[in-house]
Write a protein that holds these residues in place. Structure first.
Motif, PDB file in Angstrom:
ATOM      1  N   PHE A 160       0.850  -1.178   0.000  1.00 18.37           N
ATOM      2  CA  PHE A 160       0.000   0.000   0.000  1.00 18.37           C
ATOM      3  C   PHE A 160       0.887   1.229   0.000  1.00 18.37           C
ATOM      4  CE2 PHE A 160      -2.764  -3.195   1.755  1.00 18.37           C
ATOM      5  CZ  PHE A 160      -3.995  -2.897   1.209  1.00 18.37           C
ATOM      6  N   LEU A 161       0.396   2.281  -0.601  1.00 19.21           N
ATOM      7  CA  LEU A 161       1.094   3.562  -0.575  1.00 19.21           C
ATOM      8  C   LEU A 161       0.341   4.484   0.372  1.00 19.21           C
ATOM      9  CD1 LEU A 161       1.582   3.857  -4.415  1.00 19.21           C
ATOM     10  CD2 LEU A 161       3.344   3.345  -2.747  1.00 19.21           C
ATOM     11  N   ALA A 162       1.034   4.997   1.377  1.00 18.06           N
ATOM     12  CA  ALA A 162       0.456   5.989   2.285  1.00 18.06           C
ATOM     13  C   ALA A 162       0.762   7.355   1.686  1.00 18.06           C
ATOM     14  CB  ALA A 162       1.056   5.845   3.672  1.00 18.06           C
ATOM     15  N   VAL A 163      -0.285   8.121   1.388  1.00 16.78           N
ATOM     16  CA  VAL A 163      -0.160   9.333   0.579  1.00 16.78           C
ATOM     17  C   VAL A 163      -0.770  10.529   1.303  1.00 16.78           C
ATOM     18  CG1 VAL A 163      -0.904  10.379  -1.614  1.00 16.78           C
ATOM     19  CG2 VAL A 163      -0.272   7.969  -1.542  1.00 16.78           C
ATOM     20  N   THR A 164      -0.150  11.701   1.146  1.00 18.09           N
ATOM     21  CA  THR A 164      -0.803  12.959   1.512  1.00 18.09           C
ATOM     22  C   THR A 164      -1.240  13.627   0.211  1.00 18.09           C
ATOM     23  OG1 THR A 164       1.357  14.056   1.606  1.00 18.09           O
ATOM     24  CG2 THR A 164       0.384  13.409   3.701  1.00 18.09           C
ATOM     25  N   VAL A 165      -2.437  14.200   0.232  1.00 18.48           N
ATOM     26  CA  VAL A 165      -3.005  14.845  -0.956  1.00 18.48           C
ATOM     27  C   VAL A 165      -2.466  16.271  -1.034  1.00 18.48           C
ATOM     28  CG1 VAL A 165      -5.144  15.502  -2.126  1.00 18.48           C
ATOM     29  CG2 VAL A 165      -5.056  13.388  -0.776  1.00 18.48           C
ATOM     30  N   ASP A 166      -1.962  16.643  -2.226  1.00 21.41           N
ATOM     31  CA  ASP A 166      -1.287  17.936  -2.399  1.00 21.41           C
ATOM     32  C   ASP A 166      -2.129  19.137  -1.989  1.00 21.41           C
ATOM     33  OD1 ASP A 166       1.053  16.778  -3.276  1.00 21.41           O
ATOM     34  OD2 ASP A 166       0.606  17.049  -5.405  1.00 21.41           O
ATOM     35  N   ASP A 167      -3.382  19.211  -2.446  1.00 19.82           N
ATOM     36  CA  ASP A 167      -4.162  20.423  -2.183  1.00 19.82           C
ATOM     37  C   ASP A 167      -5.038  20.317  -0.928  1.00 19.82           C
ATOM     38  OD1 ASP A 167      -5.943  18.635  -3.232  1.00 19.82           O
ATOM     39  OD2 ASP A 167      -6.726  19.968  -4.780  1.00 19.82           O
ATOM     40  N   ASP A 168      -4.736  19.360  -0.069  1.00 16.80           N
ATOM     41  CA  ASP A 168      -5.438  19.236   1.207  1.00 16.80           C
ATOM     42  C   ASP A 168      -4.863  20.282   2.169  1.00 16.80           C
ATOM     43  OD1 ASP A 168      -6.441  18.586   3.699  1.00 16.80           O
ATOM     44  OD2 ASP A 168      -5.947  16.455   3.558  1.00 16.80           O
ATOM     45  N   PRO A 169      -5.673  21.243   2.655  1.00 20.12           N
ATOM     46  CA  PRO A 169      -5.131  22.270   3.540  1.00 20.12           C
ATOM     47  C   PRO A 169      -4.563  21.704   4.837  1.00 20.12           C
ATOM     48  CG  PRO A 169      -7.525  22.495   3.311  1.00 20.12           C
ATOM     49  CD  PRO A 169      -7.096  21.415   2.383  1.00 20.12           C
ATOM     50  N   GLY A 170      -4.974  20.480   5.205  1.00 19.78           N
ATOM     51  CA  GLY A 170      -4.458  19.864   6.423  1.00 19.78           C
ATOM     52  C   GLY A 170      -3.384  18.833   6.156  1.00 19.78           C
ATOM     53  N   ALA A 171      -2.820  18.824   4.930  1.00 16.93           N
ATOM     54  CA  ALA A 171      -1.852  17.787   4.546  1.00 16.93           C
ATOM     55  C   ALA A 171      -0.652  17.732   5.485  1.00 16.93           C
ATOM     56  CB  ALA A 171      -1.388  18.002   3.107  1.00 16.93           C
ATOM     57  N   GLU A 172      -0.128  18.888   5.853  1.00 15.85           N
ATOM     58  CA  GLU A 172       1.055  18.906   6.716  1.00 15.85           C
ATOM     59  C   GLU A 172       0.734  18.329   8.095  1.00 15.85           C
ATOM     60  OE1 GLU A 172       4.039  22.214   8.528  1.00 15.85           O
ATOM     61  OE2 GLU A 172       3.495  22.406   6.402  1.00 15.85           O
ATOM     62  N   LEU A 173      -0.438  18.658   8.607  1.00 16.48           N
ATOM     63  CA  LEU A 173      -0.863  18.128   9.898  1.00 16.48           C
ATOM     64  C   LEU A 173      -1.089  16.617   9.802  1.00 16.48           C
ATOM     65  CD1 LEU A 173      -1.707  18.718  12.825  1.00 16.48           C
ATOM     66  CD2 LEU A 173      -4.038  19.087  11.970  1.00 16.48           C
ATOM     67  N   HIS A 174      -1.752  16.158   8.720  1.00 21.10           N
ATOM     68  CA  HIS A 174      -1.985  14.727   8.531  1.00 21.10           C
ATOM     69  C   HIS A 174      -0.664  13.975   8.452  1.00 21.10           C
ATOM     70  CE1 HIS A 174      -6.132  15.591   8.186  1.00 21.10           C
ATOM     71  NE2 HIS A 174      -6.138  15.959   6.921  1.00 21.10           N
ATOM     72  N   GLN A 175       0.297  14.548   7.732  1.00 23.42           N
ATOM     73  CA  GLN A 175       1.600  13.905   7.597  1.00 23.42           C
ATOM     74  C   GLN A 175       2.301  13.850   8.952  1.00 23.42           C
ATOM     75  OE1 GLN A 175       4.882  15.258   7.811  1.00 23.42           O
ATOM     76  NE2 GLN A 175       5.877  13.429   7.025  1.00 23.42           N
ATOM     77  N   TRP A 176       2.162  14.888   9.743  1.00 23.60           N
ATOM     78  CA  TRP A 176       2.837  14.967  11.042  1.00 23.60           C
ATOM     79  C   TRP A 176       2.350  13.880  11.999  1.00 23.60           C
ATOM     80  CZ3 TRP A 176       0.664  16.596  15.864  1.00 23.60           C
ATOM     81  CH2 TRP A 176       1.603  16.698  16.890  1.00 23.60           C
ATOM     82  N   TYR A 177       1.002  13.671  12.056  1.00 26.48           N
ATOM     83  CA  TYR A 177       0.540  12.669  13.012  1.00 26.48           C
ATOM     84  C   TYR A 177       0.123  11.350  12.353  1.00 26.48           C
ATOM     85  CZ  TYR A 177      -4.319  14.354  12.314  1.00 26.48           C
ATOM     86  OH  TYR A 177      -5.530  14.736  11.789  1.00 26.48           O
TER      87      TYR A 177
END
Length: 198
Positions: A160-177
């Protein structure tokens, strides 16, 4: 709009371990049985007096032997890893030798081959979620781009690929936790270039 807290498979079935339904036959038997067992005698009397179906459920759970309750904890349906396109022989061997463990698996440095491109942390992808057998909310991400944060290998040997969506305004927060979107390799399209590690 109707919504459910769970997403069922395309052809759901009652697990053979289930001794009977507890409401609508889509619930988690173990937790509901355990919760039912915590009711006080007064609560059980009140429930039995209000509804014959509730009384039958209470009687069945109260009489459930420990071995039946233990079966509700879960079941292993397969012990063989499933080979996916792009899986390396070494990765499959790790899956066979390390069931239930993460021996040799480092999600931040793992790779997977998709459409002739080796994807790893930092790779850019366009999302192409499947229409069936996946998270229903993923359809809203069709065509959006993202960044691979991790390449994961589950207990069945599926990548599986764990991905953050580029234009998600919360992407940085999602990636952090670690609240990442998960896609199978066939649900992404490799894009040229890389985004900087956050």
């Amino acid at each position: 709009m109707l919504s459910a807290p769970i997403i069922l498979y395309d052809h759901p079935r009652i697990a053979p371990e289930s001794p009977g339904d507890l409401h609508d036959a889509t619930e988690i038997d173990e937790i509901l049985s355990l919760r039912t067992l915590t009711l006080s005698d007064a609560e059980k009397r009140e429930a039995r007096a209000t509804d014959p179906r509730a009384a039958a459920i209470l009687d069945r759970v109260d009489a459930m032997p420990p071995e039946v309750l233990e079966r509700l904890h879960g079941a292993i349906r397969s012990l063989e890893p499933v080979h996916q396109p792009g899986d390396s022989a070494a990765g499959l061997e790790r899956a066979r030798s390390g069931f239930g463990t993460d021996v040799g698996i480092t999600p931040a440095t793992e790779t997977v081959l998709v459409a002739g491109t080796l994807l790893s942390r930092g790779s850019r992808v366009r999302l192409r979620p499947r229409r069936r057998g996946t998270d229903a909310h993923d359809m809203f991400l069709e065509g959006r781009t993202g960044r691979v944060e991790q390449v994961l290998l589950d207990i069945d040997g599926t990548r599986f690929l764990a991905v953050t969506v580029d234009d998600d305004p919360g992407a940085e927060l999602h990636q952090w936790y670690g609240r990442l979107r998960h896609f199978r390799p066939e649900e992404v399209e490799p894009l040229p270039g890389e985004v900087e590690a956050r």
